[in-house]
Write a protein that holds these residues in place. Sequence first.
Motif, mmCIF file in Angstrom:
data_model
loop_
_atom_site.group_PDB
_atom_site.id
_atom_site.type_symbol
_atom_site.label_atom_id
_atom_site.label_comp_id
_atom_site.label_asym_id
_atom_site.label_seq_id
_atom_site.Cartn_x
_atom_site.Cartn_y
_atom_site.Cartn_z
ATOM 1 N N PHE A 129 13.741 13.509 1.054
ATOM 2 C CA PHE A 129 13.595 12.883 2.369
ATOM 3 C C PHE A 129 13.006 11.472 2.247
ATOM 4 O O PHE A 129 12.849 10.776 3.238
ATOM 5 N N GLY A 130 12.666 11.091 1.064
ATOM 6 C CA GLY A 130 12.033 9.806 0.814
ATOM 7 C C GLY A 130 11.389 9.822 -0.558
ATOM 8 O O GLY A 130 11.835 10.537 -1.463
ATOM 9 N N VAL A 131 10.311 9.076 -0.699
ATOM 10 C CA VAL A 131 9.645 8.936 -1.991
ATOM 11 C C VAL A 131 8.135 9.066 -1.787
ATOM 12 O O VAL A 131 7.574 8.488 -0.846
ATOM 13 N N THR A 132 7.496 9.821 -2.665
ATOM 14 C CA THR A 132 6.033 9.885 -2.689
ATOM 15 C C THR A 132 5.522 8.834 -3.660
ATOM 16 O O THR A 132 5.890 8.821 -4.837
ATOM 17 N N THR A 133 4.671 7.934 -3.184
ATOM 18 C CA THR A 133 4.134 6.845 -3.995
ATOM 19 C C THR A 133 2.615 6.903 -4.004
ATOM 20 O O THR A 133 2.007 7.607 -3.176
ATOM 21 N N PRO A 134 1.974 6.163 -4.914
ATOM 22 C CA PRO A 134 0.501 6.110 -4.891
ATOM 23 C C PRO A 134 -0.051 5.530 -3.598
ATOM 24 O O PRO A 134 -1.241 5.695 -3.290
ATOM 25 N N PHE A 135 0.803 4.858 -2.816
ATOM 26 C CA PHE A 135 0.353 4.186 -1.601
ATOM 27 C C PHE A 135 0.713 4.973 -0.345
ATOM 28 O O PHE A 135 0.512 4.501 0.767
ATOM 29 N N GLY A 136 1.273 6.182 -0.533
ATOM 30 C CA GLY A 136 1.673 6.997 0.595
ATOM 31 C C GLY A 136 3.173 7.232 0.604
ATOM 32 O O GLY A 136 3.912 6.690 -0.218
ATOM 33 N N PRO A 137 3.667 8.047 1.527
ATOM 34 C CA PRO A 137 5.101 8.337 1.588
ATOM 35 C C PRO A 137 5.907 7.108 2.017
ATOM 36 O O PRO A 137 5.458 6.314 2.845
ATOM 37 N N LEU A 138 7.100 6.996 1.423
ATOM 38 C CA LEU A 138 7.971 5.863 1.702
ATOM 39 C C LEU A 138 9.331 6.393 2.112
ATOM 40 O O LEU A 138 9.958 7.150 1.365
ATOM 41 N N GLU A 139 9.769 6.028 3.302
ATOM 42 C CA GLU A 139 11.089 6.440 3.768
ATOM 43 C C GLU A 139 12.134 5.482 3.200
ATOM 44 O O GLU A 139 12.284 4.349 3.653
ATOM 45 N N ILE A 140 12.829 5.957 2.158
ATOM 46 C CA ILE A 140 13.845 5.161 1.492
ATOM 47 C C ILE A 140 14.847 6.125 0.865
ATOM 48 O O ILE A 140 14.479 7.230 0.445
ATOM 49 N N GLU A 141 16.103 5.749 0.845
ATOM 50 C CA GLU A 141 17.124 6.618 0.270
ATOM 51 C C GLU A 141 16.920 6.718 -1.238
ATOM 52 O O GLU A 141 16.896 5.706 -1.943
ATOM 53 N N ALA A 142 16.775 7.941 -1.736
ATOM 54 C CA ALA A 142 16.498 8.147 -3.160
ATOM 55 C C ALA A 142 16.800 9.587 -3.541
ATOM 56 O O ALA A 142 16.658 10.496 -2.718
ATOM 57 N N PRO A 143 17.188 9.827 -4.791
ATOM 58 C CA PRO A 143 17.407 11.200 -5.259
ATOM 59 C C PRO A 143 16.079 11.924 -5.473
ATOM 60 O O PRO A 143 15.012 11.308 -5.500
ATOM 61 N N GLN A 144 16.142 13.231 -5.667
ATOM 62 C CA GLN A 144 14.946 14.007 -5.957
ATOM 63 C C GLN A 144 14.563 13.864 -7.433
ATOM 64 O O GLN A 144 15.400 13.558 -8.290
ATOM 65 N N GLY A 145 13.268 14.068 -7.724
ATOM 66 C CA GLY A 145 12.812 14.043 -9.110
ATOM 67 C C GLY A 145 11.992 12.821 -9.440
ATOM 68 O O GLY A 145 11.580 12.050 -8.566
ATOM 69 N N ASP A 146 11.725 12.655 -10.741
ATOM 70 C CA ASP A 146 10.918 11.531 -11.213
ATOM 71 C C ASP A 146 11.727 10.237 -11.124
ATOM 72 O O ASP A 146 12.857 10.149 -11.634
ATOM 73 N N LEU A 147 11.132 9.238 -10.499
ATOM 74 C CA LEU A 147 11.823 7.969 -10.249
ATOM 75 C C LEU A 147 10.926 6.801 -10.647
ATOM 76 O O LEU A 147 9.717 6.961 -10.855
ATOM 77 N N THR A 148 11.550 5.615 -10.738
ATOM 78 C CA THR A 148 10.821 4.366 -10.938
ATOM 79 C C THR A 148 11.082 3.465 -9.740
ATOM 80 O O THR A 148 12.240 3.151 -9.432
ATOM 81 N N LEU A 149 10.018 3.076 -9.074
ATOM 82 C CA LEU A 149 10.098 2.150 -7.952
ATOM 83 C C LEU A 149 9.879 0.735 -8.477
ATOM 84 O O LEU A 149 8.907 0.475 -9.195
ATOM 85 N N CYS A 150 10.777 -0.183 -8.132
ATOM 86 C CA CYS A 150 10.701 -1.562 -8.634
ATOM 87 C C CYS A 150 10.464 -2.526 -7.480
ATOM 88 O O CYS A 150 11.094 -2.404 -6.414
ATOM 89 N N LEU A 151 9.547 -3.479 -7.706
ATOM 90 C CA LEU A 151 9.350 -4.549 -6.737
ATOM 91 C C LEU A 151 9.005 -5.839 -7.458
ATOM 92 O O LEU A 151 8.260 -5.848 -8.439
#
Length: 342
Positions: free
Chosen positions: A248-270
């Motif tokens: 349904f989104g991504v769990t990040t160290p800064f809180g939940p993020l509503e963004i299209e993404a697959p399930q599982g371990d991911l890398t967020l880039c900025l």
Amino acid sequence: MTAPVTLSRLNHRFGNYHALRDIDLRIEAGEYVTLLGPSGCGKTTLLSVLGGFIQPDEGRVLIGDTDMARVQPSRRPTTTVFQDYALFPHMSLRDNVGFGLRMAGQGRRARHARAEEMLDLVGLADAAGKRPHALSGGQRQRVALARALAVDPEVLLLDEPLGALDLKLRRSMQDELKQIQRRIGTTFVHVTHDQEEAMAIADRIVVMHQGRIEDEGAPQRIYRQPKSLFAASFMGEMNRIAVTGTGFGVTTPFGPLEIEAPQGDLTLCLRPEAIGAGGDFALGTATVRDAAFFGTHCRAHLVPDAAPDLVLVAHLPPAELPAPGAKLSLAVDRADLTVFPA
């Protein structure tokens, strides 16, 4: 005269080393394309296949509608500009530029007229009688470019042509190369490992890695919305953050993020320049570890309160250099974030 290039299912090996892997690429007539990637990625091998200096193990090379598989380099409608200029020191610039025409049997008057026309194109019309030793590095590179264009190739190949120049001169030559290409309309294929150079000159960037095409597209799209983690990391500086896709989104160290993404371990880039005080996704407060003034921006290392083991690189406005220990409130726009499998 110019032509499109079509590469189909190209493969090439040097012994056990697979240098090109299933390369499919279409380059339009009059397009300026850069092949970008680290050393050993296959970009120079691909350029050599285009020029006929290497015969691929598999696949086809079409220039226009002509299959170049068994056509020798001297008979292909291509010329190559190399990093080392390869000018004849005992010849005038006029004779250097006209050398290919001389080998083709063109008369002296006609080739001199063509050479002078090309020298004028690269801004050296008054130097036709000089020899290469009297020129700067940038001027010698212009002569090499004029010589390559004098034979009117359908495709011009450039093998890291600006690599030997200093930064200021390299940037000036980037502008000149693009202006010349637009003026004459010839298809240019340019190899470089310099991301800024690729973005400055290319209509389209082809990012290569381990013999494959990782991504291809307009410079802005490649930089802002890369299609792979390698392309994201190679195209300039990038912050990489371990996150988890929930479906349904991504769990990040800064809180939940509503963004299209697959399930599982991911890398967020900025990107560092995406981090600032404004944006629709808050990162919270962070402590400045150190910062340096870079003219167009201040480059800072920031430790977020929400993730004290993480260090973010940020490009902040240049007007005020933050002091070590200062607290900053950070946010980014969701549109500036990309997510890839870890």
